[in-house]
Design a protein around this motif. Structure first.
Motif, PDB file in Angstrom:
ATOM      1  N   GLN A  78       0.815  -1.105  -0.051  1.00 49.73           N
ATOM      2  CA  GLN A  78      -0.008   0.239   0.104  1.00 49.73           C
ATOM      3  C   GLN A  78       0.870   1.256  -0.179  1.00 49.73           C
ATOM      4  OE1 GLN A  78      -2.873  -0.077   3.266  1.00 49.73           O
ATOM      5  NE2 GLN A  78      -3.647   1.843   2.726  1.00 49.73           N
ATOM      6  N   ASN A  79       0.539   2.046  -0.869  1.00 50.36           N
ATOM      7  CA  ASN A  79       1.247   3.700  -0.929  1.00 50.36           C
ATOM      8  C   ASN A  79       0.103   4.512  -1.170  1.00 50.36           C
ATOM      9  OD1 ASN A  79       1.061   3.353  -3.631  1.00 50.36           O
ATOM     10  ND2 ASN A  79       3.071   2.844  -3.910  1.00 50.36           N
ATOM     11  N   ALA A  80       0.629   5.691  -1.574  1.00 53.34           N
ATOM     12  CA  ALA A  80      -0.258   6.767  -1.672  1.00 53.34           C
ATOM     13  C   ALA A  80      -1.244   6.574  -3.172  1.00 53.34           C
ATOM     14  CB  ALA A  80       0.413   8.259  -2.083  1.00 53.34           C
ATOM     15  N   LEU A  81      -0.629   5.712  -3.920  1.00 54.44           N
ATOM     16  CA  LEU A  81      -1.520   5.390  -5.290  1.00 54.44           C
ATOM     17  C   LEU A  81      -2.496   4.323  -5.004  1.00 54.44           C
ATOM     18  CD1 LEU A  81       1.849   5.410  -7.595  1.00 54.44           C
ATOM     19  CD2 LEU A  81       0.142   7.335  -7.255  1.00 54.44           C
ATOM     20  N   GLY A  82      -2.500   3.634  -4.047  1.00 58.08           N
ATOM     21  CA  GLY A  82      -3.355   2.580  -3.853  1.00 58.08           C
ATOM     22  C   GLY A  82      -2.942   1.316  -3.096  1.00 58.08           C
ATOM     23  N   VAL A  83      -3.609   0.070  -3.169  1.00 62.44           N
ATOM     24  CA  VAL A  83      -3.352  -1.049  -2.579  1.00 62.44           C
ATOM     25  C   VAL A  83      -3.219  -2.159  -3.735  1.00 62.44           C
ATOM     26  CG1 VAL A  83      -3.908  -2.680  -1.048  1.00 62.44           C
ATOM     27  CG2 VAL A  83      -4.367  -0.323  -0.444  1.00 62.44           C
ATOM     28  N   THR A  84      -2.259  -3.045  -3.577  1.00 58.25           N
ATOM     29  CA  THR A  84      -2.332  -4.299  -4.532  1.00 58.25           C
ATOM     30  C   THR A  84      -1.890  -5.209  -3.675  1.00 58.25           C
ATOM     31  OG1 THR A  84      -1.298  -5.169  -6.507  1.00 58.25           O
ATOM     32  CG2 THR A  84       0.187  -3.951  -5.077  1.00 58.25           C
ATOM     33  N   SER A  85      -2.617  -6.446  -3.911  1.00 56.00           N
ATOM     34  CA  SER A  85      -2.237  -7.813  -3.330  1.00 56.00           C
ATOM     35  C   SER A  85      -2.237  -8.845  -4.073  1.00 56.00           C
ATOM     36  CB  SER A  85      -3.457  -8.111  -2.347  1.00 56.00           C
ATOM     37  OG  SER A  85      -4.696  -8.520  -3.164  1.00 56.00           O
ATOM     38  N   MET A  86      -1.343 -10.041  -3.645  1.00 55.77           N
ATOM     39  CA  MET A  86      -1.022 -11.243  -4.217  1.00 55.77           C
ATOM     40  C   MET A  86      -1.002 -12.311  -3.451  1.00 55.77           C
ATOM     41  SD  MET A  86       2.236  -9.706  -6.237  1.00 55.77           S
ATOM     42  CE  MET A  86       2.472  -8.302  -5.133  1.00 55.77           C
ATOM     43  N   LYS A  87      -1.691 -13.600  -3.924  1.00 52.94           N
ATOM     44  CA  LYS A  87      -2.090 -14.520  -3.020  1.00 52.94           C
ATOM     45  C   LYS A  87      -0.867 -15.977  -3.528  1.00 52.94           C
ATOM     46  CE  LYS A  87      -6.238 -13.612  -0.947  1.00 52.94           C
ATOM     47  NZ  LYS A  87      -7.691 -13.980  -0.639  1.00 52.94           N
ATOM     48  N   MET A  88      -0.592 -16.485  -2.767  1.00 53.24           N
ATOM     49  CA  MET A  88       0.216 -17.992  -3.059  1.00 53.24           C
ATOM     50  C   MET A  88      -0.214 -19.077  -2.076  1.00 53.24           C
ATOM     51  SD  MET A  88       2.159 -19.503  -5.151  1.00 53.24           S
ATOM     52  CE  MET A  88       3.072 -18.264  -6.056  1.00 53.24           C
ATOM     53  N   ARG A  89      -0.902 -20.082  -2.773  1.00 55.79           N
ATOM     54  CA  ARG A  89      -1.398 -21.200  -2.129  1.00 55.79           C
ATOM     55  C   ARG A  89      -0.209 -22.310  -1.654  1.00 55.79           C
ATOM     56  NH1 ARG A  89      -6.129 -22.957  -0.315  1.00 55.79           N
ATOM     57  NH2 ARG A  89      -7.232 -21.653  -1.617  1.00 55.79           N
ATOM     58  N   VAL A  90       0.111 -22.507  -0.758  1.00 54.06           N
ATOM     59  CA  VAL A  90       1.451 -23.456  -0.599  1.00 54.06           C
ATOM     60  C   VAL A  90       0.712 -24.610  -0.110  1.00 54.06           C
ATOM     61  CG1 VAL A  90       3.422 -23.823   0.758  1.00 54.06           C
ATOM     62  CG2 VAL A  90       3.005 -21.624  -0.086  1.00 54.06           C
ATOM     63  N   THR A  91       0.998 -25.818  -0.859  1.00 55.36           N
ATOM     64  CA  THR A  91       0.224 -27.075  -0.613  1.00 55.36           C
ATOM     65  C   THR A  91       1.390 -28.085  -0.429  1.00 55.36           C
ATOM     66  OG1 THR A  91      -0.018 -27.722  -2.727  1.00 55.36           O
ATOM     67  CG2 THR A  91      -1.938 -26.625  -1.734  1.00 55.36           C
ATOM     68  N   ASN A  92       0.992 -29.075   0.442  1.00 57.42           N
ATOM     69  CA  ASN A  92       1.853 -30.237   0.718  1.00 57.42           C
ATOM     70  C   ASN A  92       2.050 -31.142  -0.501  1.00 57.42           C
ATOM     71  OD1 ASN A  92       3.237 -32.674   1.925  1.00 57.42           O
ATOM     72  ND2 ASN A  92       1.996 -32.577   3.752  1.00 57.42           N
ATOM     73  N   GLY A  93       3.187 -31.417  -1.021  1.00 54.68           N
ATOM     74  CA  GLY A  93       3.416 -32.332  -2.240  1.00 54.68           C
ATOM     75  C   GLY A  93       3.502 -33.887  -1.649  1.00 54.68           C
ATOM     76  N   GLU A  94       3.286 -34.110  -0.363  1.00 56.80           N
ATOM     77  CA  GLU A  94       3.389 -35.682  -0.138  1.00 56.80           C
ATOM     78  C   GLU A  94       2.207 -36.256  -0.295  1.00 56.80           C
ATOM     79  OE1 GLU A  94       4.701 -35.325   4.130  1.00 56.80           O
ATOM     80  OE2 GLU A  94       6.730 -34.683   3.437  1.00 56.80           O
ATOM     81  N   LEU A  95       2.299 -37.472  -0.600  1.00 60.00           N
ATOM     82  CA  LEU A  95       0.998 -38.257  -1.074  1.00 60.00           C
ATOM     83  C   LEU A  95       0.492 -38.912   0.172  1.00 60.00           C
ATOM     84  CD1 LEU A  95       2.314 -40.081  -4.144  1.00 60.00           C
ATOM     85  CD2 LEU A  95       0.870 -38.030  -4.014  1.00 60.00           C
TER      86      LEU A  95
END
Length: 87
Positions: free
Chosen positions: A70-87
């Motif tokens: 966030q700054n004077a120009l606005g807000v941006t967001s990003m998401k990352m789903r971290v999942t378990n690779g084990e079977l």
């Protein structure tokens, strides 16, 4: 790492290292806040401000990480789903 307004996915195994970087046009002039599953992360998990580094993933580390810049120009967001690779 991933595009603004989208949710990426990363598959990792327990014990691996996790590094996420908040990439914005200008992080120097932005207040960056990290969240995991909609809860703010402690500051020590996000140092420097635009990165999260977890040296060894445990079961508690899986979930959705979000970076909000966030700054004077606005807000941006990003998401990352971290999942378990084990079977």
């Amino acid at each position: 790492m991933w595009s603004s307004g989208t949710e990426g996915e990363m598959v990792v195994m327990k014990g691996q290292r996790l590094s996420l970087q908040c990439e914005t046009e200008n992080t120097t002039f932005a207040d960056i806040t990290w969240y995991k599953d909609d809860e703010p992360l402690p500051v020590q998990r996000s140092s420097p401000r635009n990165m999260i580094k977890i040296p060894e993933i445990t079961g508690d580390d899986f979930g959705v990480y979000e970076c909000k810049a966030q700054n004077a120009l606005g807000v941006t967001s990003m998401k990352m789903r971290v999942t378990n690779g084990e079977l």
